[in-house]
Design a protein around this motif. Structure first.
Motif, PDB file in Angstrom:
ATOM      1  N   ALA A  12       1.094  -1.259   0.048  1.00 44.74           N
ATOM      2  CA  ALA A  12      -0.083  -0.170  -0.008  1.00 44.74           C
ATOM      3  C   ALA A  12       0.870   1.244  -0.072  1.00 44.74           C
ATOM      4  O   ALA A  12       2.031   1.215   0.569  1.00 44.74           O
ATOM      5  N   LEU A  13       0.589   2.247  -0.980  1.00 43.89           N
ATOM      6  CA  LEU A  13       1.177   3.610  -0.672  1.00 43.89           C
ATOM      7  C   LEU A  13       1.245   4.252   0.589  1.00 43.89           C
ATOM      8  O   LEU A  13       0.111   4.185   1.346  1.00 43.89           O
ATOM      9  N   PHE A  14       2.229   5.020   0.888  1.00 51.59           N
ATOM     10  CA  PHE A  14       2.108   5.963   1.912  1.00 51.59           C
ATOM     11  C   PHE A  14       2.025   5.268   3.378  1.00 51.59           C
ATOM     12  O   PHE A  14       1.198   5.586   4.167  1.00 51.59           O
ATOM     13  N   LEU A 101       9.205   2.554   2.933  1.00 54.38           N
ATOM     14  CA  LEU A 101       9.654   1.346   1.973  1.00 54.38           C
ATOM     15  C   LEU A 101      10.195   2.071   0.608  1.00 54.38           C
ATOM     16  O   LEU A 101       9.518   2.633   0.142  1.00 54.38           O
ATOM     17  N   HIS A 102      11.283   1.249   0.273  1.00 54.62           N
ATOM     18  CA  HIS A 102      11.660   1.745  -0.852  1.00 54.62           C
ATOM     19  C   HIS A 102      10.756   1.285  -2.047  1.00 54.62           C
ATOM     20  O   HIS A 102      10.583   2.099  -3.084  1.00 54.62           O
ATOM     21  N   ASP A 103       9.944   0.125  -1.944  1.00 57.90           N
ATOM     22  CA  ASP A 103       9.019  -0.151  -2.954  1.00 57.90           C
ATOM     23  C   ASP A 103       7.961   0.928  -3.203  1.00 57.90           C
ATOM     24  O   ASP A 103       7.657   0.899  -4.340  1.00 57.90           O
ATOM     25  N   GLN A 104       7.834   1.714  -2.180  1.00 59.02           N
ATOM     26  CA  GLN A 104       6.506   2.667  -2.401  1.00 59.02           C
ATOM     27  C   GLN A 104       6.942   3.739  -3.560  1.00 59.02           C
ATOM     28  O   GLN A 104       6.406   4.385  -4.171  1.00 59.02           O
ATOM     29  N   LEU A 108       5.339   4.888  -7.000  1.00 60.82           N
ATOM     30  CA  LEU A 108       4.951   6.201  -7.235  1.00 60.82           C
ATOM     31  C   LEU A 108       5.664   6.661  -8.585  1.00 60.82           C
ATOM     32  O   LEU A 108       5.169   7.091  -9.385  1.00 60.82           O
ATOM     33  N   ARG A 109       7.120   6.202  -8.977  1.00 61.67           N
ATOM     34  CA  ARG A 109       7.664   6.485 -10.010  1.00 61.67           C
ATOM     35  C   ARG A 109       6.784   5.577 -11.233  1.00 61.67           C
ATOM     36  O   ARG A 109       6.511   6.290 -12.415  1.00 61.67           O
ATOM     37  N   GLY A 110       6.330   4.761 -11.141  1.00 60.19           N
ATOM     38  CA  GLY A 110       5.574   3.828 -11.925  1.00 60.19           C
ATOM     39  C   GLY A 110       4.212   4.352 -12.265  1.00 60.19           C
ATOM     40  O   GLY A 110       3.409   4.060 -13.406  1.00 60.19           O
ATOM     41  N   GLN A 111       3.668   5.205 -11.402  1.00 56.04           N
ATOM     42  CA  GLN A 111       2.332   5.769 -11.606  1.00 56.04           C
ATOM     43  C   GLN A 111       2.579   7.372 -12.043  1.00 56.04           C
ATOM     44  O   GLN A 111       1.537   8.194 -11.980  1.00 56.04           O
ATOM     45  N   ASN A 112       3.601   7.743 -12.242  1.00 62.05           N
ATOM     46  CA  ASN A 112       4.302   9.000 -12.561  1.00 62.05           C
ATOM     47  C   ASN A 112       3.876  10.162 -11.531  1.00 62.05           C
ATOM     48  O   ASN A 112       3.479  11.298 -11.871  1.00 62.05           O
ATOM     49  N   ARG A 113       4.029   9.834 -10.364  1.00 57.49           N
ATOM     50  CA  ARG A 113       3.582  10.641  -9.001  1.00 57.49           C
ATOM     51  C   ARG A 113       4.944  11.113  -8.378  1.00 57.49           C
ATOM     52  O   ARG A 113       4.896  11.877  -7.528  1.00 57.49           O
TER      53      ARG A 113
END
Length: 184
Positions: A12-14, A101-104, A108-113
């Motif tokens: 999950a993000l954030f 988490l680095h994965d987050q 975010l990069r993958g979502q262009n955010r």
């Protein structure tokens, strides 16, 4: 480790994990940094004792520009906060370590955010401190270890940290003691 494992099951993000210490609250920046790395080393040793390998997506070498801490198989970026921090954005009432988490960041990069969020953080830092934290860097430019404590690090700074691979880790001292005492 539980936080990392739970995230692996349900990303999950954030989502961050903050450890707030009761004190001491009077530590200067170098003392806080030393305490932060002592705590990180202790956690890392326990991770290795429990057979957890370093997240293969990042380096375990704190001098490597692709370094990140790893617990429970997940890479983390740590943000240190404390009452005596020179940067306003790094001040908090008690010594605190925030594990992100680095994965987050990758999500975010993958979502262009990612870039928009990064710019908002930098803008906030300028509003609080009058300038951008000179220690901030993108992952892969310099080791992120230089950013964890929040203080300005000298060029000759050496990170007081090392990661022993799980296959070479010394045994968990509690498990060794229990084994010695005949406990399971």
């Amino acid at each position: 480790m539980r936080f990392a494992w739970d995230y692996t099951q349900e990303p999950a993000l954030f989502t961050s994990f903050a450890v707030v210490f009761e004190g001491p609250d009077h530590l200067g920046e170098e003392e806080f940094e030393s305490s932060l790395w002592d705590r990180v080393q202790s956690l890392t040793d326990k991770d290795s004792w429990r057979g957890q390998d370093h997240d293969p997506r990042v380096s375990a070498d704190p001098d490597d520009p692709h370094f990140a801490l790893s617990f429970g198989g997940q890479a983390f970026f740590v943000v240190g906060l404390h009452p005596q921090a020179s940067r306003p954005a790094r001040r908090f009432t008690h010594p605190t370590m925030v594990f992100n988490l680095h994965d987050q960041f990758q999500m975010l990069r993958g979502q262009n955010r990612y870039e928009k969020l990064r710019e908002a953080i930098l803008d906030r830092d300028v509003k609080l401190a009058g300038d951008v934290n000179p220690m901030l860097a993108r992952h892969g430019e310099i080791s992120e270890a230089r950013q964890y404590s929040g203080r300005i690090i000298e060029p000759e700074w050496a990170c007081p940290y090392s990661r022993t691979p799980a296959t070479e880790a010394r045994p968990d001292p509690l498990a060794a003691l229990n084994s010695f005492l005949g406990r399971t």
